[in-house]
Every structure is written in structure tokens, then in C-alpha cells.
Design an enzyme around this catalytic site. Structure first.
Site, PDB file in Angstrom:
ATOM      1  N   ASN A 284      12.758  -0.486  -3.596  1.00 55.48           N
ATOM      2  CA  ASN A 284      13.491   0.286  -2.409  1.00 55.48           C
ATOM      3  C   ASN A 284      14.512  -0.512  -2.012  1.00 55.48           C
ATOM      4  OD1 ASN A 284      10.768  -1.325  -1.477  1.00 55.48           O
ATOM      5  ND2 ASN A 284      12.043  -1.337   0.370  1.00 55.48           N
ATOM      6  N   ASP A 329      10.931   3.883   1.298  1.00 59.68           N
ATOM      7  CA  ASP A 329      10.543   2.863   0.773  1.00 59.68           C
ATOM      8  C   ASP A 329       9.785   3.588  -0.722  1.00 59.68           C
ATOM      9  OD1 ASP A 329       9.035   0.454  -0.376  1.00 59.68           O
ATOM     10  OD2 ASP A 329       7.386   0.760   0.800  1.00 59.68           O
ATOM     11  N   CYS A 637      -0.821  -6.232   8.195  1.00 63.74           N
ATOM     12  CA  CYS A 637      -1.707  -7.274   7.772  1.00 63.74           C
ATOM     13  C   CYS A 637      -3.307  -7.136   8.650  1.00 63.74           C
ATOM     14  CB  CYS A 637      -1.211  -8.804   7.884  1.00 63.74           C
ATOM     15  SG  CYS A 637      -0.241  -9.393   6.630  1.00 63.74           S
TER      16      CYS A 637
HETATM   17 CA    CA Z   1       8.645  -1.707  -0.571  1.00 63.68          CA
END
Ligand code: CA
Length: 716
Positions: A284, A329, A637
Site C-alpha cells: 500500500n 491499505d 497492538c
Molecule cells: Ca499495510
């Protein structure tokens, strides 16, 4: 800052989304076929046979189809564990094992390489690189690794901190160790190298944080770099590396090089020995938001493209771009498979890919010409691929710049991510670990490029993260789906599907025994009839599986092997919602055979302790501001709604939320940097840091998600 209201989210939900052995094979015959299909010939190195698994994708065509047929739809019911090996890890295992000369090579978290006796599971050697754990801050998607490559007497591994390392195959001793990145930039490496014509080929990742992508070739004997192919142009003022880069730069606008441009080659490659072409899958843009990256538009080559280069020189030959002007993305780094297909009466040499954007592509691999493409999951960002131009026809809502937030299918986790597919020449079907994982895209206002461990996407991370009511939250959650999809690449339609409990399931192996093998997020490993999709067998694995299985044979017995270990980007960001058992903090190599009688050791499940957070006293404005900072800095995360499954600390239960000084020491002082927790001193003010703490306190007290997580996420 525009925030998403409950009403707005509810409205988004109502958008009518989306359009929707062969029995006669002798081992000798199979062996000679494998020598060709593996692209590995006598004299170059490996004496490969179908009894082994010598390259990442099983052969250079990356088909991930084993010609072994001793395990059949009948005998698979007697499959049992031959042995298991504990990898000693509590984070994601994405590796495809390699098996050669009776030895299995597998990687685990933090790039530990292990060599095992492939028949007994006995440990032969372990190589543990010294990795700077602060590098975890640069890893968008867990400190994972997808496996090694072998060639001659060496094993090659690419480390998360950007090194390519050659080990002695027999001893694990380091032969050479070279740095392949600029350490001042947030590059990481998670992919498996490939070895083509005496060159180790490897790319890297980091397009979420701001890098310029490339792939490089290194001499197998010395580690010396032979060539580098950049996937996106650099600053024209510095001069272009090649005419190809000059051509690519004409498809970009503004100061496109400022954030690196992206286009990282972090996973898939394939090699065609007949055409002598190396195919690489390109990622991306950096930042995601094209309005920031290339303000006047343009296709932005070679983002989200398949690019063919010469393996000897890295010279550009052709490209096909799946998503021109990428802004979501939508990487084209997903698994590529080479095959010869009968299409409209002609044999076509094709490359097949099911990238994140939800369309299954069949591309002519001699020329890069688009042959066909249809959506394999519901999509609402494009209506179809134009057959004349090979370009997607976007819907009006999809480009979110300057518009209201848009609930889009697929989201950045993709309709299919890195988890490998397989192609069975016996059934003619491609088996895809497909998923539905939507996302709300919203333009980030007042974006500025940041250094260090900062995601630079130019979009707000708002999936279910903003405060909403319970019903809206659950409606969003219910849209997450995952399935094993058998796809007919000629007819461009499904042959059968098997629904799983959710997304982010394991990679695929198909075999000449008419079987398909896949592990699942809900901690099982299963076999399916390749023609019908009937599930024939499954086994509880104690932890979720994301990696792909392999098959090999030793002393006349066929084995099926898979690495278990729940992790990766979905597990970190969304992993609270699992049907069962994946919280076991253990990664293993699991090896099965007919009549296997081994068992897994008992595991101690951690006792669940309900957090006792301080009372929430902050204003709504502070909590909402904290929610946005959390989403953009922490959620990838520590999980959606500040809930994580145990791969990283569950912030709702953290002592630090009751202690502002401790909290700021960690976020702004780097107190836990050695554990992989980024220091956000350059990316957050103290006021912002504290707003995040207030948001986490709010979540810990909120009932909108609390009972939901407590009910679904505890190990059963
Ligand atoms: Ca990515």
C-alpha cells in the site's frame, strides 16, 4: 476533528453493502515432476522430491499443493499427532516449515530459527538472533516471521530488524549476516526469502510508518547485494535510479516522496523458470490517504501492483496494478500462484492473486495482461473490474477524502491477507482463506508526518473504537466473518465454501489425496474434501492457527505439519472476539500422520481476573479525544476498545491506568521500551497521553463491551 456519532454509525450499517497421488502416481513419477515444478535441478543444489517441502510455496509456482496421496479422504479420519515441538513463544507464528534431507526448518517469534528431525521432532539446533526488541515499535503487525529459504548448505532468514542472515544448514552457525535496510527508517522484515539462480530475494515492510519500498537480491555465498528494485519513485531532485522510476514518477503528484511513498514488498513472490521472470507483490501507499500522499491523484505506480522483473538484474518487465491510486491499505502483497489454465479454448500461462481489495485476479504472466477478475467476497468500494481496461470501477462513496466516514468492505485487514492459498491441479480450484472485515474510513484532519514509532496513515482508525451503544457495537462485530473458499479461477465463481467462526484463519495446503488442510482462529486444525468442502477430520490445537500447513514423507509415511500460534495484526487489534480457546500462550510445530498417537501436553490457562479500574471522572470531550489518540496510536497492538487477549498487556486491567505518573513514564518516558512498547515522546503531548488514559478508564468501566468480551474471550 469530526467524530462518528452513534446515529451516523447506525446509518452506515444500513448501507446495503455489497454485491454482493492420483492413485496411479508412482513415487518415481511424482519425484521427477517435482524436480521440475520446484524449479530445482541437479547441479544447482537441492535434490528435491515430492517427499519434501523445499521452498516457501512448495514449488516456485507457489501452488502449495502436495503430490503425496497416502493420506486420503478415507484414511484422514485416522490422522493423529505424530509429535509436537514447543516453540516457546506466546506471540504469532506465521511460518511455513521447510523440509529437506529429513530436517525441518521453522521460524518463530523474534526470528528464532529451529531445526528438527522431521521424523521424530528431536531438536537439532536453535539459532536465536540478537534482536533489538525496541524494533517491535516499527512492526505494524506483530513480531512475526513467515519462514526460511534453503539453498545448498545454507538456510536463509530475514530478521525483523532488517538483516538477511545465512546459517549453516547442519549446525545453525552464522555464515554471513548483512543489513539490508536504512536503520534510521522504520523498516521491518517478516517475509520468507526466496532463492532464485543463486540469489536470495527479499523485500521489507513499514508502509504504515513511512518508508520507500524495494526488493533486493543478494549473493547466496557472500550476502553481497546484486541488485535493488525500488517499487515507488524517490525525490526527483535526487535523480531517478532508472527509466522505470522516471516512468513511475509521472503517475504521482505533489511531494509524494515525503513519507516514503510505501509500496513495500513484505510477502509474496513467485518465479517462472520458463519465462525467467520473478514476480513480486507490492504493498500500500504511505500514507494510506492518497489526498495527502499524491494530492492531485494519479495511479501511483507501483503501489498495489504485481511487478515482473528479471531475476538476474532486477530489470522491470511488466506490471499490473490491482488498485490504482490506492488509499485503503489495499496491498497486492498477497500470495501469487502460477498455473497454466484452459481459458476460452486456449492454454494461458497465468498468475492468480486474491489481494486485500476483494477481487480474484487472473493475469497473463507473460505480458501482465488482465484476463479476468471477480469479487470473491462482498465489496462496496468498486462495482466491478472493467474488462477492457482491467481497472476497478469505484463507487462514489469509497474515496473518503473530505467526505463523511464510510463503512467499507473490505477494510485494511483485507478480504484475504498474507495467509497462503493453494491451487490443486487435480480439482482446478484455488482454496482461499477468505474473510469479511469491514472498516470505517475517515480522513484525518491536520495530518502531519511524524517520525519514530508513529503510524502515518492519514486516516482515523475508527472501527468499533469510538464510544457507541451496545447494539451498534455488536452489529459491527457481527459483520466480521471468515471462510474457507474453493474458487474456480476459470469460471470466476465459488465451487464451495465452509464458514468459520470469524476471520483470520490459517493458510491452506491441498494434496493429491483430494484433501484440503487448514487451521483456524478457534484453535483447530482440520481436513476437508477438496471437491465438496465436507469437513472430514479436525483436531483441537490449544491455540489459534494462522500459518499454512505442508506435507512430506519419510520412510514411506506421509506427514502433515503446521505451526500453531495465534497472532498477527487481527489478533492484536481485534483478537478479543474469538469463539474459543485461542488464549493459550503457546506456539508449536504440530506434525500428524495416519495412526499417530502423540498428545499435546496439558496447558495452564491463566485465571481470568476482572479488572478493578478507577472511576471515570473525565469529561466526554477528553474521553472522545483520548479515543481517537488511542485508535491511532495504541489500538493496533492493544486491541479494539482497549481490550487485548493476552498477546500484549490488557490495558483495562493495567495498574498504570490508576497512576498517571507511571502511565506517562511508559508512554512518554519509554519505561517499557525494552519490552517492545514504543516511546511516544515525539508523537504525543502529555495532555494527549492522559486523555488516552481517561479513555481506557472509560472503557474499563463501560458496559457497552465489557460483558461481551468477558463472555466470548475467555478460554473454555
Ligand atoms: Ca499495510
Amino acid at each position: 476533528m469530526r467524530l462518528l456519532t452513534t446515529a451516523c454509525l447506525t446509518a452506515l450499517l444500513t448501507i446495503s453493502a455489497c454485491k454482493a497421488k492420483t492413485a496411479s502416481d508412482t513415487p518415481a513419477k511424482a519425484q521427477s515432476e517435482s524436480l521440475q515444478t520446484a524449479g530445482v535441478t541437479e547441479g544447482t543444489i537441492l535434490k528435491a522430491s515430492p517427499m519434501e517441502w523445499v521452498t516457501h510455496g512448495g514449488n516456485y509456482a507457489e501452488q502449495r499443493h502436495s503430490k503425496l496421496n497416502d493420506i486420503t479422504v478415507e484414511t484422514v479420519k485416522e490422522l493423529g499427532l505424530a509429535f509436537s515441538y514447543d516453540l516457546g513463544t506466546s506471540r504469532g507464528i506465521e511460518a511455513t516449515p521447510i523440509v529437506h534431507d529429513g530436517i525441518m526448518y521453522v521460524t518463530s517469534t523474534w526470528n528464532i530459527v529451529t531445526a528438527l528431525d522431521a521424523k521424530t521432532g528431536a531438536e537439532l539446533w536453535v539459532w536465536e538472533p540478537e534482536i533489538d526488541k525496541k524494533q517491535a515499535a516499527n512492526a505494524c503487525c506483530d513480531v512475526v516471521n513467515r519462514g526460511v529459504a534453503i539453498w545448498g548448505d545454507k538456510v536463509f532468514t530475514a530478521t525483523i530488524d532488517g538483516r538477511l542472515v545465512a546459517l549453516d544448514r547442519k549446525t545453525g552457525a552464522v555464515v554471513w549476516d548483512v543489513l539490508t535496510i536504512d536503520k534510521s527508517k522504520p523498516y521491518t522484515m517478516t517475509g520468507a526469502p526466496r532463492v532464485v539462480k543463486g540469489k536470495v530475494i527479499i523485500g521489507n515492510g513499514g508502509a504504515e510508518l513511512g518508508v520507500r519500498g524495494y526488493v533486493g537480491a543478494f549473493d547466496v555465498d557472500t550476502g553481497e547485494q546484486i541488485w535493488r528494485f525500488y517499487t515507488v519513485p524517490g525525490n526527483p531532485a535526487d535523480g531517478f535510479e532508472s527509466d522505470t522510476m522516471k516512468m513511475a514518477a509521472e503517475t504521482w503528484t505533489g511531494e509524494f516522496w515525503a513519507a516514503g511513498g510505501g509500496g513495500t514488498v513484505w510477502d509474496s513472490m513467485a518465479y517462472d523458470a520458463e519465462l525467467d521472470l520473478l514476480y513480486v507483490g507490492v504493498g500500500n501507499g504511505s500514507p494510506w490517504n492518497q489526498a495527502i500522499r499524491s494530492p492531485e491523484g494519479g495511479d501511483n505506480l507501483f503501489l498495489s501492483s504485481i511487478v515482473a522483473v528479471r531475476p538476474d538484474t532486477g530489470e522491470y518487465v511488466w506490471h499490473y496494478q490491482t488498485t490504482p491510486g490506492e488509499t485503503w491499505d489495499y496491498t497486492a502483497t498477497q500470495h501469487m500462484i502460477l498455473a497454466d489454465l484452459e481459458i476460452e479454448g486456449a492454454t494461458r500461462k497465468v498468475i492468480m492473486q486474491a489481494p486485500k481489495n476483494g477481487f480474484f485476479y487472473v493475469i497473463d504472466r507473460e505480458t501482465g495482461e488482465f484476463i479476468s477478475g471477480e469479487n470473491f467476497v462482498p465489496v462496496n468500494w468498486a462495482t466491478h473490474i472493467d474488462k477492457e481496461t482491467g481497472r476497478p470501477v469505484e463507487t462514489a462513496e469509497a474515496r473518503y477524502q473530505g467526505k463523511d466516514p464510510f463503512l467499507q468492505l473490505p477494510g485494511p485487514l483485507g478480504a484475504h491477507n498474507w495467509h497462503p492459498m493453494s491451487y490443486s491441479p487435480d480439482t482446478g480450484l484455488v482454496y482461499i482463506p477468505a474473510q469479511e472485515a469491514p472498516w470505517v474510513y475517515q480522513e484525518m484532519e491536520n495530518y502531519k508526518q511524524e517520525g519514530g514509532a508513529a503510524w502515518n496513515t492519514g486516516t482515523n482508525f475508527i472501527y468499533g473504537m469510538l464510544p457507541t451503544d451496545k447494539a451498534t457495537f455488536r452489529a459491527l462485530r457481527s459483520m466480521l466473518k471468515g471462510r474457507l473458499l474453493a474458487w474456480d479461477p476459470v469460471a470466476q465463481k465459488p465451487a464451495w465454501t465452509f464458514e468459520h467462526g470469524g476471520p483470520w484463519n490459517g493458510g491452506i495446503l491441498s494434496t493429491a489425496g483430494n484433501l484440503v488442510f487448514q487451521g483456524t482462529a478457534d484453535a483447530h486444525f482440520a481436513a476437508y474434501n477438496a471437491k465438496t468442502g465436507e469437513r472430514l477430520w479436525r483436531n483441537f490445537t490449544q491455540t489459534g492457527i494462522v500459518a499454512a500447513p505442508i506435507s512430506y514423507a519419510i520412510d514411506g509415511e506421509q506427514y502433515i505439519a503446521v505451526a500453531s500460534g495465534w497472532g498477527g495484526s487481527y489478533a492484536l487489534g481485534f483478537g478479543g472476539v474469538l469463539p474459543t480457546g485461542s488464549a493459550a500462550k503457546v506456539g508449536r510445530v504440530l506434525v500428524y500422520k495416519v495412526g499417530g498417537t502423540a498428545t499435546l501436553p496439558d496447558i495452564q490457562m491463566a485465571e481470568y481476573t476482572a479488572p478493578t479500574p478507577p472511576k471515570s471522572t473525565a469529561t466526554e470531550a477528553v474521553i472522545k479525544a483520548g479515543a481517537v489518540h488511542y485508535a491511532n496510536r495504541c489500538g493496533a497492538c492493544h486491541g479494539d476498545q482497549a481490550y487485548s487477549m493476552g498477546l500484549v498487556p490488557n490495558l483495562r486491567a493495567s495498574a498504570a491506568i490508576s497512576d498517571a505518573d507511571l502511565w506517562n513514564d511508559i508512554l512518554l518516558g519509554g519505561a517499557l521500551a525494552e519490552n517492545g512498547m514504543p516511546n511516544f515522546a515525539n508523537n504525543l503531548t502529555q495532555e494527549q497521553s492522559e486523555s488516552i488514559r481517561e479513555y481506557v478508564i472509560f472503557e474499563a468501566n463501560s458496559d457497552r463491551t465489557k460483558d461481551f468480551y468477558e463472555s466470548v474471550s475467555r478460554p473454555k
